[in-house]
Design a protein around this motif. Structure first.
Motif, mmCIF file in Angstrom:
data_model
loop_
_atom_site.group_PDB
_atom_site.id
_atom_site.type_symbol
_atom_site.label_atom_id
_atom_site.label_comp_id
_atom_site.label_asym_id
_atom_site.label_seq_id
_atom_site.Cartn_x
_atom_site.Cartn_y
_atom_site.Cartn_z
ATOM 1 N N ILE A 4 -7.700 -0.065 1.788
ATOM 2 C CA ILE A 4 -7.342 -0.593 1.618
ATOM 3 C C ILE A 4 -5.781 -0.760 1.365
ATOM 4 O O ILE A 4 -5.176 0.317 1.431
ATOM 5 N N ASN A 5 -5.126 -2.263 1.739
ATOM 6 C CA ASN A 5 -3.584 -2.672 1.891
ATOM 7 C C ASN A 5 -3.370 -1.546 0.677
ATOM 8 O O ASN A 5 -3.514 -2.016 -0.207
ATOM 9 N N PRO A 6 -2.057 -0.315 1.151
ATOM 10 C CA PRO A 6 -1.252 0.135 -0.132
ATOM 11 C C PRO A 6 -0.855 -0.975 -1.234
ATOM 12 O O PRO A 6 -0.832 -0.534 -3.082
ATOM 13 N N SER A 7 0.108 -1.932 -0.809
ATOM 14 C CA SER A 7 0.835 -2.785 -2.046
ATOM 15 C C SER A 7 -0.440 -3.255 -2.366
ATOM 16 O O SER A 7 -0.220 -3.297 -4.140
ATOM 17 N N TYR A 8 -1.665 -4.093 -1.854
ATOM 18 C CA TYR A 8 -2.259 -3.944 -2.669
ATOM 19 C C TYR A 8 -3.026 -3.331 -3.483
ATOM 20 O O TYR A 8 -3.486 -3.709 -4.925
ATOM 21 N N LYS A 9 -3.199 -2.381 -2.939
ATOM 22 C CA LYS A 9 -3.750 -1.473 -4.056
ATOM 23 C C LYS A 9 -2.723 -0.958 -5.386
ATOM 24 O O LYS A 9 -3.230 -0.445 -5.985
ATOM 25 N N THR A 111 -5.396 8.591 -2.460
ATOM 26 C CA THR A 111 -6.231 7.330 -1.249
ATOM 27 C C THR A 111 -5.005 7.034 -0.158
ATOM 28 O O THR A 111 -5.736 5.753 0.204
ATOM 29 N N THR A 112 -4.310 6.984 -0.179
ATOM 30 C CA THR A 112 -3.330 6.469 0.151
ATOM 31 C C THR A 112 -1.471 7.083 0.593
ATOM 32 O O THR A 112 -1.388 8.372 0.226
ATOM 33 N N ASN A 113 -1.970 7.064 2.393
ATOM 34 C CA ASN A 113 -0.894 7.642 3.361
ATOM 35 C C ASN A 113 0.398 6.856 2.139
ATOM 36 O O ASN A 113 0.667 5.748 2.120
ATOM 37 N N MET A 114 1.760 7.873 2.287
ATOM 38 C CA MET A 114 2.371 7.087 1.659
ATOM 39 C C MET A 114 3.701 6.668 2.582
ATOM 40 O O MET A 114 4.409 5.485 2.085
ATOM 41 N N ASP A 115 3.763 6.989 4.060
ATOM 42 C CA ASP A 115 4.273 7.010 5.009
ATOM 43 C C ASP A 115 3.840 4.853 5.100
ATOM 44 O O ASP A 115 4.883 3.663 5.612
ATOM 45 N N ASP A 116 2.679 5.008 4.915
ATOM 46 C CA ASP A 116 1.823 3.315 4.894
ATOM 47 C C ASP A 116 2.415 2.900 4.076
ATOM 48 O O ASP A 116 1.895 1.529 3.800
ATOM 49 N N PHE A 117 2.606 2.587 2.640
ATOM 50 C CA PHE A 117 2.539 2.303 1.464
ATOM 51 C C PHE A 117 4.091 1.503 1.719
ATOM 52 O O PHE A 117 3.896 0.559 0.977
ATOM 53 N N LEU A 118 4.798 3.020 1.831
ATOM 54 C CA LEU A 118 6.148 2.470 2.577
ATOM 55 C C LEU A 118 6.844 1.271 3.456
ATOM 56 O O LEU A 118 7.323 0.172 3.223
ATOM 57 N N PHE A 119 6.280 1.154 4.021
ATOM 58 C CA PHE A 119 5.565 0.240 5.528
ATOM 59 C C PHE A 119 5.431 -1.157 5.203
ATOM 60 O O PHE A 119 5.515 -2.012 5.111
ATOM 61 N N GLN A 124 4.449 -6.214 3.647
ATOM 62 C CA GLN A 124 3.565 -7.505 2.802
ATOM 63 C C GLN A 124 4.866 -8.285 1.363
ATOM 64 O O GLN A 124 4.153 -8.510 0.971
ATOM 65 N N LEU A 125 5.084 -6.751 1.005
ATOM 66 C CA LEU A 125 6.359 -8.087 -0.236
ATOM 67 C C LEU A 125 7.967 -8.125 -0.144
ATOM 68 O O LEU A 125 8.760 -7.834 -0.421
ATOM 69 N N GLY A 126 8.213 -7.363 1.646
ATOM 70 C CA GLY A 126 9.337 -8.858 2.155
ATOM 71 C C GLY A 126 11.111 -7.480 1.294
ATOM 72 O O GLY A 126 12.035 -7.872 2.080
ATOM 73 N N LEU A 127 10.153 -5.832 1.588
ATOM 74 C CA LEU A 127 11.931 -4.675 1.370
ATOM 75 C C LEU A 127 12.624 -5.197 2.501
ATOM 76 O O LEU A 127 11.632 -4.922 3.587
ATOM 77 N N SER A 128 13.730 -4.817 2.212
ATOM 78 C CA SER A 128 14.269 -4.740 3.476
ATOM 79 C C SER A 128 14.002 -3.202 4.095
ATOM 80 O O SER A 128 13.433 -2.474 3.596
ATOM 81 N N ASP A 129 14.600 -3.169 5.666
ATOM 82 C CA ASP A 129 14.497 -2.117 6.320
ATOM 83 C C ASP A 129 15.652 -1.208 5.988
ATOM 84 O O ASP A 129 15.334 -0.229 5.471
ATOM 85 N N ILE A 135 14.500 5.584 1.558
ATOM 86 C CA ILE A 135 13.234 5.896 0.942
ATOM 87 C C ILE A 135 12.922 7.256 1.864
ATOM 88 O O ILE A 135 13.355 8.516 1.290
ATOM 89 N N PHE A 136 12.939 6.749 2.861
ATOM 90 C CA PHE A 136 12.433 7.602 4.211
ATOM 91 C C PHE A 136 12.979 9.354 4.232
ATOM 92 O O PHE A 136 13.557 9.804 4.341
ATOM 93 N N ALA A 137 14.447 8.480 4.289
ATOM 94 C CA ALA A 137 15.808 9.789 4.458
ATOM 95 C C ALA A 137 15.963 11.129 3.232
ATOM 96 O O ALA A 137 16.078 11.741 3.261
ATOM 97 N N SER A 138 15.937 9.679 2.497
ATOM 98 C CA SER A 138 15.639 10.963 0.931
ATOM 99 C C SER A 138 14.467 11.946 0.768
ATOM 100 O O SER A 138 14.554 12.906 0.339
ATOM 101 N N ILE A 139 12.993 11.108 1.112
ATOM 102 C CA ILE A 139 12.271 12.674 1.414
ATOM 103 C C ILE A 139 12.654 13.487 2.044
ATOM 104 O O ILE A 139 11.579 14.419 2.085
ATOM 105 N N ASN A 140 13.503 12.750 3.864
ATOM 106 C CA ASN A 140 13.016 13.772 4.721
ATOM 107 C C ASN A 140 13.978 14.758 4.475
ATOM 108 O O ASN A 140 14.448 16.430 4.830
ATOM 109 N N VAL A 141 15.427 14.439 3.494
ATOM 110 C CA VAL A 141 16.051 15.338 3.142
ATOM 111 C C VAL A 141 16.189 16.816 2.346
ATOM 112 O O VAL A 141 16.918 17.866 2.075
#
Length: 230
Positions: A4-9, A111-119, A124-129, A135-141
């Protein structure tokens, strides 16, 4: 569930969670919890992982059961219209709801890959890059921050001092380094042409299909039925 698409889920589970707040049935709580455990197993989630997660949930549910039972006993001490059986029913109702909301959270996180959820939030929801990569930077730091805390504590230990991970002696230098990391990361991203105004190509795009729409319809119908349950 993993397909299932992460945003829809995410939206579907939030919808069901809100609707479930209006229910007051211990039997429904138990049946719903068992259904979600079965769905997790069908989604090939490890049994051991489910059990390990449910151990603290069970402890919390037991504590809530005892709290609700004792509180109800004190509340009805001078009331003859409510008996001990009704008190037990209320305690079971409150404690069994803990499993429902915990399992709803597990349904998403297991059941959700967090990278896929952010993408998917972007696609799907139109959030900016800027938001997504921030968020990716915060997680990786985070691993770097964790390592810096260890290094600071070892430095104090070498001088014969023992400090807590939450001591100001550890946190103040850590905050300074976090600011430096953030500044360097911003400069690095800008040097690679990462600007808010520029349209970027994507190396991974999350698609949506008919299964996602069916999932949303099922969640909407289930939410409506849950609100109607007395």
């Amino acid at each position: 569930m993993k397909s299932i698409n992460p945003s829809y889920k995410f939206i579907g589970i939030i919808m069901v969670s809100i609707a479930y707040m209006f229910t007051h049935s211990t039997k429904l709580n138990i049946n719903f919890s068992l259904s979600m455990v079965a769905l997790l197993l069908l989604s090939k989630v490890s049994v051991l992982k489910i059990i390990k997660t449910l151990i603290p949930v069970t402890i919390a549910a037991f504590g809530l059961f005892m709290t609700a039972y004792v509180f109800s006993i004190h509340q009805i001490a001078d009331t003859t219209s409510v008996n001990t059986i009704q008190t037990y029913d209320y305690a079971w109702l409150v404690s069994s709801r803990v499993y429902v909301f915990a399992l709803l959270g597990m349904m998403f996180s297991f059941t959700t890959n967090m990278d896929d959820f952010l993408f998917s939030l972007r696609d799907q929801l139109g959030l900016s890059d800027f938001f997504i990569y921030g968020i990716f930077a915060s997680i990786n730091v985070y691993p770097t921050i964790k390592q810096e805390v260890k290094k600071n504590r070892f430095a104090f230990k070498a001088r014969g001092q023992t400090v807590s991970p939450y001591s100001s002696k550890v946190l103040i230098p850590l905050f300074t380094k976090i600011i430096l990391y953030s500044d360097r990361l911003a400069i690095a991203m800008e040097s690679k042409g990462f600007y808010r105004e520029i349209k970027r190509s994507q190396y991974k795009v999350i698609e949506e299909d008919w299964l996602d729409y069916c999932f949303m319809i099922v969640c909407a119908v289930l939410s409506f039925l849950l609100i109607k349950v007395k």
